[in-house]
Design an enzyme around this catalytic site. Structure first.
Site, PDB file in Angstrom:
ATOM      1  N   ARG A   1      71.410 101.144  57.057  1.00 38.54           N
ATOM      2  CA  ARG A   1      70.924 101.267  55.684  1.00 38.54           C
ATOM      3  C   ARG A   1      70.612 102.727  55.440  1.00 38.54           C
ATOM      4  O   ARG A   1      69.828 103.327  56.194  1.00 38.54           O
ATOM      5  CB  ARG A   1      69.653 100.433  55.480  1.00 38.54           C
TER       6      ARG A   1
ATOM      7  N   TYR B   1      61.550 106.025  47.549  1.00 43.22           N
ATOM      8  CA  TYR B   1      61.502 104.986  48.575  1.00 43.22           C
ATOM      9  C   TYR B   1      62.520 105.243  49.690  1.00 43.22           C
ATOM     10  O   TYR B   1      63.652 105.655  49.432  1.00 43.22           O
ATOM     11  CB  TYR B   1      61.810 103.595  47.988  1.00 43.22           C
TER      12      TYR B   1
ATOM     13  N   ASP C   1      69.126 100.205  49.892  1.00 42.64           N
ATOM     14  CA  ASP C   1      68.027  99.453  49.285  1.00 42.64           C
ATOM     15  C   ASP C   1      67.586 100.161  47.999  1.00 42.64           C
ATOM     16  O   ASP C   1      67.047 101.264  48.041  1.00 42.64           O
ATOM     17  CB  ASP C   1      66.850  99.402  50.281  1.00 42.64           C
TER      18      ASP C   1
ATOM     19  N   HIS D   1      65.370  99.022  46.059  1.00 41.11           N
ATOM     20  CA  HIS D   1      63.910  98.801  46.107  1.00 41.11           C
ATOM     21  C   HIS D   1      63.350  98.489  44.733  1.00 41.11           C
ATOM     22  O   HIS D   1      62.320  99.016  44.318  1.00 41.11           O
ATOM     23  CB  HIS D   1      63.217 100.019  46.716  1.00 41.11           C
TER      24      HIS D   1
ATOM     25  N   GLU E   1      70.807  96.154  48.102  1.00 42.25           N
ATOM     26  CA  GLU E   1      69.581  95.352  48.194  1.00 42.25           C
ATOM     27  C   GLU E   1      68.633  95.614  47.047  1.00 42.25           C
ATOM     28  O   GLU E   1      68.468  96.740  46.609  1.00 42.25           O
ATOM     29  CB  GLU E   1      68.880  95.676  49.510  1.00 42.25           C
TER      30      GLU E   1
ATOM     31  N   GLU F   1      62.844  89.854  49.623  1.00 43.55           N
ATOM     32  CA  GLU F   1      61.662  90.206  50.424  1.00 43.55           C
ATOM     33  C   GLU F   1      60.370  90.044  49.633  1.00 43.55           C
ATOM     34  O   GLU F   1      59.290  89.941  50.221  1.00 43.55           O
ATOM     35  CB  GLU F   1      61.783  91.627  50.962  1.00 43.55           C
TER      36      GLU F   1
ATOM     37  N   ARG G   1      66.973  87.519  51.449  1.00 42.13           N
ATOM     38  CA  ARG G   1      66.282  88.446  52.352  1.00 42.13           C
ATOM     39  C   ARG G   1      64.787  88.180  52.447  1.00 42.13           C
ATOM     40  O   ARG G   1      63.981  89.104  52.463  1.00 42.13           O
ATOM     41  CB  ARG G   1      66.478  89.868  51.799  1.00 42.13           C
TER      42      ARG G   1
ATOM     43  N   GLU H   1      67.633  92.761  59.534  1.00 46.73           N
ATOM     44  CA  GLU H   1      67.030  94.101  59.446  1.00 46.73           C
ATOM     45  C   GLU H   1      66.180  94.303  60.691  1.00 46.73           C
ATOM     46  O   GLU H   1      65.467  93.394  61.120  1.00 46.73           O
ATOM     47  CB  GLU H   1      66.164  94.201  58.194  1.00 46.73           C
TER      48      GLU H   1
ATOM     49  N   TRP I   1      58.006 101.296  43.053  1.00 46.39           N
ATOM     50  CA  TRP I   1      58.261 102.177  44.204  1.00 46.39           C
ATOM     51  C   TRP I   1      59.545 101.784  44.905  1.00 46.39           C
ATOM     52  O   TRP I   1      60.311 102.516  45.317  1.00 46.39           O
ATOM     53  CB  TRP I   1      57.098 102.047  45.195  1.00 46.39           C
TER      54      TRP I   1
HETATM   55  C1  GCO Z   1      62.864  96.864  53.467  1.00 48.14           C
HETATM   56  C2  GCO Z   1      61.672  96.901  52.576  1.00 48.14           C
HETATM   57  C3  GCO Z   1      60.513  97.632  53.134  1.00 48.14           C
HETATM   58  C4  GCO Z   1      59.322  97.478  52.241  1.00 48.14           C
HETATM   59  C5  GCO Z   1      58.084  97.368  53.074  1.00 48.14           C
HETATM   60  C6  GCO Z   1      56.849  97.160  52.227  1.00 48.14           C
HETATM   61  O1  GCO Z   1      63.954  96.634  52.956  1.00 48.14           O
HETATM   62  O2  GCO Z   1      62.643  96.999  54.682  1.00 48.14           O
HETATM   63  O3  GCO Z   1      62.044  97.331  51.299  1.00 48.14           O
HETATM   64  O4  GCO Z   1      60.789  98.949  53.401  1.00 48.14           O
HETATM   65  O5  GCO Z   1      59.206  98.549  51.368  1.00 48.14           O
HETATM   66  O6  GCO Z   1      58.259  96.295  53.939  1.00 48.14           O
HETATM   67  O7  GCO Z   1      55.745  96.958  53.048  1.00 48.14           O
HETATM   68 MG    MG Z   2      63.874  96.287  50.910  1.00 45.67          MG
END
Ligand code: GCO
Ligand code: MG
Length: 409
Positions: A149, A161, A217, A219, A243, A269, A290, A346, A409
């Site tokens: 990634r 991020y 990602d 994010h 992602e 997530e 995810r 991951e 973020w």
């Molecule tokens: C990822 C996630 C993490 C989150 C983190 C927040 O894809 O691993 O985006 O980086 O930002 O787990 O606590």
């Molecule tokens: Mg993520």
């Protein structure tokens, strides 16, 4: 068999973790779970200690599904990150007990191995394309990593991020925020992001070739139309998946993205139950689900999500960040081994002191993870070591646009 004690252990071996230890009335039989919610750890610890633990003393730890229903529906205020992370920790510990009682590694209880090893992806970031390329090449050559990634620093932005301070000025901002135990304030703008990321992938495909699997990602920072713009510009670079393109609230927005691009999409997530996954899976709006087993309700819920996903040809890619412990990573791997629609996992290497607190857990070799044949989760909590690392308040970064308004973020 009865639960006679539930210990909630908060420890900070480099970063905060919340652990659950469920003690039974059988000599030496206990289970461990991960209930870490990055930046809001104490909310979960208190929910466990003051509200949930008293409900479970005297209960039969064998009744995993009933306990799950009791804690999810019995609370009335169901769902959400705090209560679901607490429930996830309890659920993992109950499965750990069941595995120990059966004398089997958890994957065996879950149906046995569908595969011998688990394909992982790791994170790489850089201050510029060359540094991302060098670090990716290092992972590929030295650690035989097959999937990476990639994230990169951006012009006109401040520690977006997936990146870290890239100069002294940013380092001072980062260090001061941590000294004051407050969030790092970062800056992000869509235009430089939408311009830079396709250039990064063009660079990486030219330099690294077509073999390596590349992921990115977003994010949750884009609007649907921005996500379509990004996805379409990335199509020539064959991403393994893109992602979290948009925020998690309005999931139907994925219909718009899906109808305008062919890039594989991943999300999950920030979901806290199987119901939050439903639309995206049932309408095949994503290719990878995810969820985070420490936030979605543990192993019990993850299995149900995997079954839902299997019936719609969606694969798993459970969340595996640094802020869940080797216990949750072990839960990931056990489920990964026992489901037919595993996609990718991951992976994060934890520091030595984390393994001191959480001995055992999965290991990685040449881009694949595996887990010991120990019964249960195969991971433990060293309470004495945990005491060495007291909790230290720490927040996730906050992001603002250049005009000062809050952004994702
Ligand atoms: C990822 C996630 C993490 C989150 C983190 C927040 O894809 O691993 O985006 O980086 O930002 O787990 O606590
Ligand atoms: Mg993520």
């Amino acid at each position: 068999m009865k639960i006679i004690d539930i210990r909630v252990i908060v420890s900070c071996p480099g970063r905060n973790f919340v652990f659950v230890k469920i003690i039974t009335d059988q000599p030496g039989l206990y289970g461990v779970g991960d209930a870490t919610l990055n930046g809001r750890e104490l909310a979960v610890a208190e929910a466990l200690d003051k509200h949930i633990a008293p409900l479970l003393i005297g209960c039969d730890p064998d009744k995993i599904e009933d306990t799950w229903q009791y804690l999810f529906r019995g609370t009335y205020w169901r769902g959400g990150p705090v209560l679901m992370t607490a429930l996830s920790g309890i659920d993992m510990a109950l499965w750990d007990i069941k595995g120990k009682r059966a004398g089997m590694p958890l994957y065996s209880l879950l149906g046995g191995k569908c595969r011998e090893k688990i394909l992982i992806y790791r994170h790489v970031f850089g201050r510029d394309f060359a540094e991302v390329e060098d670090r990716a090449r290092q992972q590929m050559e030295e650690r035989k990593i097959k999937a990476i990634r990639v994230q990169v620093a951006l012009p006109e932005c401040l520690m977006p991020y997936g990146t870290r301070p890239i100069n002294d000025k940013e380092k001072e901002i980062w260090d001061e925020a941590h000294r004051n135990q407050l969030p790092v304030e970062t800056v992000w703008e869509p235009t430089p992001y939408l311009r830079t990321i396709p250039q990064l992938f063009d660079h990486l495909r030219n330099k690294l070739g077509e073999e390596v699997e590349l992921l990115h990602d977003v994010h949750e920072r884009l609007s649907p139309i921005e996500a379509i713009q990004l996805a379409r510009t990335l199509e020539p670079y064959r991403l393994f998946f893109l992602e979290d393109p948009i925020p998690p609230e309005h999931k139907e927005n994925f219909r718009l993205i899906r109808s305008h691009c062919s890039i594989p999409l991943a999300m999950g997530e920030l979901f806290h139950t199987k119901w939050e996954c439903l639309t995206l899976i049932e309408e095949q709006l994503i290719d990878f689900i995810r969820c985070d087993l420490a936030h979605v309700g543990g192993i019990t819920e993850a299995r149900k999500i995997a079954v839902l996903a299997e019936s719609h040809y969606v694969k798993t890619a459970w969340h595996g960040p640094p802020d869940i412990s080797p216990i949750a990573h072990a839960a990931n791997i056990h489920v990964d081994l026992a489901i037919p629609n595993f996609g990718i996992q991951e992976w994060t290497d934890h520091k030595e002191m984390v393994h001191e607190v959480c001995p055992g857990g999965p290991t990685v070799k040449e881009g694949y993870a595996s887990i010991s044949e120990k019964s249960g989760l195969g991971c433990d909590i060293n309470e004495k070591a945990a005491k060495k690392y007291p909790y230290k308040r720490n927040y996730l970064p906050i992001t603002r646009r250049k005009d000062g308004s809050v952004h994702d973020w």
